[in-house]
Write an enzyme that holds these catalytic residues in place. Sequence first.
Site, short mmCIF file in Angstrom:
data_model
loop_
_atom_site.label_atom_id
_atom_site.label_comp_id
_atom_site.label_asym_id
_atom_site.label_seq_id
_atom_site.Cartn_x
_atom_site.Cartn_y
_atom_site.Cartn_z
N GLU A 8 -3.98 -2.32 -10.01
CA GLU A 8 -4.89 -1.20 -10.24
C GLU A 8 -4.90 -0.73 -11.69
O GLU A 8 -5.90 -0.20 -12.16
CB GLU A 8 -4.52 -0.02 -9.33
CG GLU A 8 -5.55 1.07 -9.32
CD GLU A 8 -5.50 1.94 -8.07
OE1 GLU A 8 -5.86 3.12 -8.18
OE2 GLU A 8 -5.13 1.44 -6.99
N ASP A 104 -3.06 0.11 -5.45
CA ASP A 104 -2.25 1.09 -4.72
C ASP A 104 -2.42 0.91 -3.22
O ASP A 104 -3.54 0.71 -2.72
CB ASP A 104 -2.67 2.52 -5.10
CG ASP A 104 -2.11 2.93 -6.45
OD1 ASP A 104 -1.35 2.15 -7.04
OD2 ASP A 104 -2.44 4.04 -6.92
N TYR A 307 6.50 5.47 -3.20
CA TYR A 307 5.07 5.75 -3.34
C TYR A 307 4.78 7.23 -3.12
O TYR A 307 5.13 7.80 -2.08
CB TYR A 307 4.28 4.91 -2.33
CG TYR A 307 2.78 5.04 -2.46
CD1 TYR A 307 2.10 4.37 -3.46
CD2 TYR A 307 2.05 5.82 -1.58
CE1 TYR A 307 0.72 4.49 -3.59
CE2 TYR A 307 0.67 5.95 -1.69
CZ TYR A 307 0.02 5.27 -2.70
OH TYR A 307 -1.35 5.39 -2.83
#
Length: 693
Positions: A8, A104, A307
């Site tokens: 990303e 992601d 995360y």
Amino acid sequence: MKRLVLAEKPSVARDLSKILGADQKHKNYYEGKDHVVTWALGHLLTLKMPEDLKNEWQTWQMETLPMIPKYIGTKPLPKTKAQLKAIANLAKRKDISEAIIATDAGREGELVARWILEYIRFNKPVKRLWISSQTNKAIKEGFAALKPAKAYDDLYYSALARAKADWLIGLNVTRALTVKYQDNLSAGRVQTPTLALVAKQEEKISKFIPQKYFTLSLEVAGQRATRVQKDPYALKERQAVDELVKKLSSQNGKVEQITAKDKTIPAPLPYDLTELQRVANEKYGYSAKKTLSLVQSLYEVHKIVSYPRTDSKYLSNDLKVTLKDRLHAIAGLFPEAKQYAVKGAKVVQNKAFNDAKVTDHHALIPTEQLPQYNKLNSDEHRIYTLIAERFVGLFAAPHKERQEKIVFVFGKEHFKLTQTKVIEAGWKKKETPEKSVAKFSEGMQISPHFTVKEALTTPPKPLSEGSLLAQMERYSLGTPATRAEIIEKLVKSELMERTNNSLRVTKKGQQLLELVNEELVSPQLTEKWERQLEQIAKGNYDSKKFLREIETDTKRLVREVKNSQQKYQDFSLTKKKCPKCGAFLKAKKVRDGKLLVCTSESCDYKRRAEAKVSNHRCPVCHKKMLIVSGKNGDYFRCKYDGTTEKLTGGKKKNKKMTKHEERRLLKKINQDDEPQESALAQALKAALGDNNV
């Protein structure tokens, strides 16, 4: 043959390339023996604008509303076309056998990659990397357990449905309001009910009428026992209280009853993103956006937390094998963590491990990577400490205390005192000061020492970002990844503003809430939509059916605006007139101050509403000069001695980017951890021709 890996951001691509052995660096990608690693820059594509779809939609007018296209499609974002083209060229290479989505691991990350692969018409096999931390170990394990991208189709359908719903509701209602009331009025399926939550709290505050009341307490053994009464504000007259005190003081009281109860309080669960943002706001005054930025940096740059954009407070059981390493990683902050690791990392708060309650990602916890504290700034250190403290609490004994309730009686009046004695501090060891506890026995005589205090009822508190986040979570408004962006958008569009650590609705925002349909203002409708999007992601709801319902709602909401008889006042309109055409000027907020802009559509006149303080120094007094707007453009002026200079300061402007500017730009590209602007936000900017609101 090689695999094309799509990350990303450039920083993530760089880390992946090191692990995959792609050590040949090129302008738009890294290459190795088995892998080619490239990157997006957040979204490279956005949904097409109305003017891209039909000629009659180019002009903002009521006659063309609502706009309900059969197919919307995507288009490249102008600033990142070169990177999109580079990805397309890599995908066409004959030695590329398949693609791996490494964006992601969430709804928006899925959309970023799928739109790119669809746009470049990638027709080879596609797999998905799904990881919850950016450590070398997690990445290697993730690449060893790749799944077919098809397994995440429902997540993509959910993300696509969300983007299209925002397009339909947001663009149509915004156009209808803007055209009807001749002002930039932005509305949306999430931002409008969020604004309404702040307005509702303000309404409670405005309706609040303070009431005087008295409190009566018994002073005993250096402590204060409160009078037992159903209504805490029942004592309203001083004379009545004084008479009561006089009556009670004529005799001794006694201890009527003592009850003791042992209470066990387990450690709190680890953080999800929203709770972390709330706590950081309450404790340090951080905005939701700032906290997200900090925790994203800890995840992506320092690789020391999992995360961040998670909505779960639970952990999966497969993480238990990693607990020792995670405890060793935080031992520098919490020495007890090393002891827990030596004893086998035995979890005491077992409730935290629940596979059924882990959504796309588990709760926020430290990774196994040892932090380099010298590389963390103070804000990052604070956030990391919060996350690590919650994690280490899972291994601590529960907090145990004995609560003793003592009831005193004076005639017919009762007073209650609660004493708490800590039996075992457990996970609350750092926050549990020692308190002395008085000893009482039933029937014990008590002297009549009473205290009367006058007080006023207090109004409800304005919403802070922390309390607003809690309400957004309660009504499922947005996701952990988007809530900070929604708050920022409301502030930037001048519908809401920050005052110290609280939020308030502007006059413009108050009017907007009166102009739109009540259902769009209420969080219930948006809550229903968000639940449906979650069901789509799980494969339990049809995205096509969802969008058909959104289309129906769009038609109804636009019709409401068209038929509305509400009046609107533009508070940004000034009494100053444009020197070019004579029309009134309008005040408009921009990043570095305010502008006065001509309200005539055919006139491009604008000037600064107030002088801006620059970093340019006065040649006479060496103080910072102002940037002032004049007939011939902007110029420098010293407010201390009146010295003026041309805006360039008499020197030819160096067009070459400085080293500092270059580093700052690279840092923004590599570490920019804000949620990318939604397609709706970009659409509104493009449609309104305004990049500053």
